[in-house]
Design an enzyme around this catalytic site. Structure first.
Site, PDB file in Angstrom:
ATOM      1  N   LYS A  90      -1.466  -2.147   1.462  1.00 38.41           N
ATOM      2  CA  LYS A  90      -0.799  -0.861   1.677  1.00 38.41           C
ATOM      3  C   LYS A  90       0.673  -1.073   2.014  1.00 38.41           C
ATOM      4  CE  LYS A  90      -3.730   1.996   3.034  1.00 38.41           C
ATOM      5  NZ  LYS A  90      -4.718   2.673   3.876  1.00 38.41           N
TER       6      LYS A  90
ATOM      7  N   CYS B 104       2.483  -4.997 -11.784  1.00 39.46           N
ATOM      8  CA  CYS B 104       1.283  -5.636 -11.247  1.00 39.46           C
ATOM      9  C   CYS B 104       1.438  -5.762  -9.745  1.00 39.46           C
ATOM     10  CB  CYS B 104       1.085  -7.019 -11.858  1.00 39.46           C
ATOM     11  SG  CYS B 104       0.522  -6.985 -13.564  1.00 39.46           S
TER      12      CYS B 104
ATOM     13  N   GLN C 277      -6.463 -10.208   2.265  1.00 44.06           N
ATOM     14  CA  GLN C 277      -6.967  -8.878   1.945  1.00 44.06           C
ATOM     15  C   GLN C 277      -7.675  -8.263   3.149  1.00 44.06           C
ATOM     16  OE1 GLN C 277      -9.270  -9.188  -1.661  1.00 44.06           O
ATOM     17  NE2 GLN C 277      -7.481  -9.635  -2.929  1.00 44.06           N
ATOM     18  N   ARG C 278      -7.738  -6.929   3.148  1.00 43.01           N
ATOM     19  CA  ARG C 278      -8.383  -6.151   4.209  1.00 43.01           C
ATOM     20  C   ARG C 278      -7.682  -6.321   5.555  1.00 43.01           C
ATOM     21  NH1 ARG C 278     -12.932  -3.895   2.608  1.00 43.01           N
ATOM     22  NH2 ARG C 278     -13.539  -3.463   4.769  1.00 43.01           N
TER      23      ARG C 278
ATOM     24  N   SER D 174      -5.706   5.691  -0.931  1.00 41.18           N
ATOM     25  CA  SER D 174      -5.592   5.731   0.522  1.00 41.18           C
ATOM     26  C   SER D 174      -4.146   5.961   0.949  1.00 41.18           C
ATOM     27  CB  SER D 174      -6.116   4.425   1.115  1.00 41.18           C
ATOM     28  OG  SER D 174      -5.963   4.409   2.513  1.00 41.18           O
TER      29      SER D 174
ATOM     30  N   GLU E 123       2.001   1.254 -12.717  1.00 40.92           N
ATOM     31  CA  GLU E 123       1.640   1.088 -14.121  1.00 40.92           C
ATOM     32  C   GLU E 123       0.135   1.109 -14.259  1.00 40.92           C
ATOM     33  OE1 GLU E 123       2.024  -2.596 -17.251  1.00 40.92           O
ATOM     34  OE2 GLU E 123       3.852  -1.996 -16.201  1.00 40.92           O
TER      35      GLU E 123
END
Length: 523
Positions: free
Chosen positions: A393, A379, A387-388, A426, A413
């Site tokens: 990444k 997970c 976020q963003r 990405s 997974e």
């Protein structure tokens, strides 16, 4: 027109909501629950074809009773093994589209941008004689080269492919509509290999490398963090049960159901200690807890630090309480995570941001200590306030950095969420394009590289490398060869994306020694 009293669970009707542009719209929604508070009726609605995180309680004045659809009374179907069938009147939770990513023959060589150094890349596989080549399979021939003609003005960077003249059937991808974590992910059907038994994964997925003989999972996978049970579709778990979570200086609005104790679900705010993740019912209880809590960082070993970013490795067996609390928090933002308490087989890698008050959790990923399917992530989650901002990444890059140290290739997974799929797509695209564009000619000859070499350099599984090339639509068939064509848009887009990607993992700052978990004494 129906009366408000006639609206029951299972009814469908348009419901007023505001979209991202702050405009009114009336999407079709299903009534999941009805409650009465001080004589005022509230309806919990799920917007059809929208993600569950948008579900909400609404008043009757937002319902369009003129277009109500009452649930159909279906005949009872026989049950198998005593397990109940689907609930009548429930919406289609997974809408699947089939995308044929066929390889179109190129009619003529593309012209375009002239690059200073001609580059040739060859991607090669061994093809069994008894069957046709399928690009998504690991034992197909696929070769490519990037060849730029210096004397031509070109808009595309062309990559020739040395391969048999037999056209390669396109892979088929299946997209599921909905949102975070599973919904909206794409899944590719892959032909079974002779003599190899396919393992099935739970639920539908983004699978560029989904293991299923016919592309459709036949049974839930019984290992990992996404173990599926039939109670997941229960009406209770389809409804958000926590109103708000206070974690440090942030207040988070959960997206999905999480199995916190029942007595805490009626509170307007659930308070969490941001260091040990213990949950309490009031601010006063939290303040009392903070006087006793000595932690200022996640338990476990700090294995990476650069600037203010740190990663901690946490053993699910040695730090069971923290791991369980982390899973409960993560479930608020991951729809199909169904494992909370059996944390022993897992390692958790928590990313934190440091300031004068301590190490604040930003996100995490978990992985099985022993994965028979080459999973390097079970997970993965970046908390909404972060976020963003490139942290997702960074988590993905760190997971592959660990795989490099372990000397393995890995894959996440399945199923992936829609947001997870976007992040992985990405990352894979940028990583592979970075390698292809940085290849230089030696001794005037075109450089060559194989799929295996790309996989070894990046630790990205071969199936994911191939599927990414297909996703980018780089593979074309031209004059008996397969070519990879890097258009000017792809090159420019990649360069712009890399300029924005400020956060990167520095392998010199990683202090990690992999363990052999097959020896039970390590547990």
């Amino acid at each position: 027109m129906a009366e408000v009293g006639e609206v029951t669970e299972g009814c469908r009707l348009p419901v007023l909501r505001r979209n991202q542009d702050n405009e009114d719209e009336w999407p079709l929604a299903e009534i999941l629950s009805v409650k009465d508070i001080s004589g005022r009726k509230l309806f919990y609605v799920h917007y059809i074809d929208f993600n569950k995180r948008l579900d909400e309680w609404v008043t009757h004045d937002r319902l369009d009773l003129k277009k109500i659809q009452f649930p159909k009374k279906e005949a009872k179907t026989p049950t198998k093994n005593g397990l109940p069938g689907s609930r009548p009147g429930s919406p289609e939770r997974e809408v699947r589209k089939t995308l044929d990513l066929s390889l179109q023959p190129a009619s003529a060589p593309a012209s375009g941008k002239t690059l200073p150094i001609p580059v040739q890349i060859t991607l090669r596989f061994n093809l069994p004689k008894e069957r046709e080549a399928v690009p998504g399979e690991p034992d197909q021939p696929l070769s490519s080269s990037s060849c730029v003609q210096p004397n031509h003005r070109t808009t595309k960077r062309k990559v020739e492919v040395v391969s048999p003249a037999t056209p390669v059937p396109a892979s088929t991808e299946t997209t599921q509509a909905s949102v975070f974590p599973q919904n909206g992910s794409a899944r590719r059907a892959v032909a079974a290999q002779p003599g190899r038994k396919r393992k099935s994964n739970c639920l539908g997925t983004d699978e560029d490398s989904q293991d299923s003989s016919d592309g459709i999972p036949s049974a839930p996978r019984m290992t990992g963090s996404l173990v599926s049970d039939r109670s997941h579709d229960d009406i209770i778990t389809r409804m958000k049960n926590i109103e708000c979570i206070e974690l440090g200086r942030h207040r988070l609005k959960p997206w999905y159901f999480s199995p916190y104790p029942q007595e805490l679900t009626t509170l307007p705010v659930l308070y969490l200690c941001e260091f040990c993740l213990k949950y309490v019912k009031s601010l006063k209880c939290l303040q009392r807890h903070l006087t006793k809590c000595d932690l200022r960082h996640p338990p476990g070993n700090e294995i990476y630090r650069k600037g203010t970013i740190s990663f901690f490795e946490i053993d699910g067996r040695k730090n069971k309480s923290y791991s369980q609390n982390l899973c409960l928090l993560a479930k608020c933002f991951l729809d199909h995570k169904t494992l909370y308490y059996d944390t022993d087989p897992f390692l958790f890698y928590v990313m934190t941001e440091y300031d004068c008050k301590g190490f604040h959790i930003v996100g995490y990923f978990s992985k099985e200590k022993e994965s028979t399917e080459d999973y390097n992530v079970a997970c993965i989650l970046t908390l909404p306030p972060y976020q963003r901002r490139g942290y997702g990444k960074l988590l993905i890059e760190f997971s592959y950095e660990l795989s490099k140290v372990e000397g393995k290739t890995g894959t996440p997974e399945k199923p992936l969420s829609d947001l997870g799929l976007l992040s992985y797509r990405s990352y894979w695209s940028q990583t592979i394009l970075e390698i292809l564009m940085n290849l230089k000619s030696e001794n005037g000859e075109r450089p060559q590289i194989t799929i295996n070499e790309i996989s070894e350099i990046t630790s990205i599984k071969k199936e994911d490398v191939i599927s990414t090339l297909q996703y980018l639509n780089l593979i074309n068939y031209y004059k008996g060869q397969y070519i990879l064509t890097l258009s000017e848009d792809i090159v420019d887009g990649h360069e712009r994306a890399m300029l924005k990607r400020i956060l990167r993992i520095d392998s010199k700052c990683l202090h990690f020694t992999p363990k052999d978990w097959s020896k039970r004494g390590k547990w």
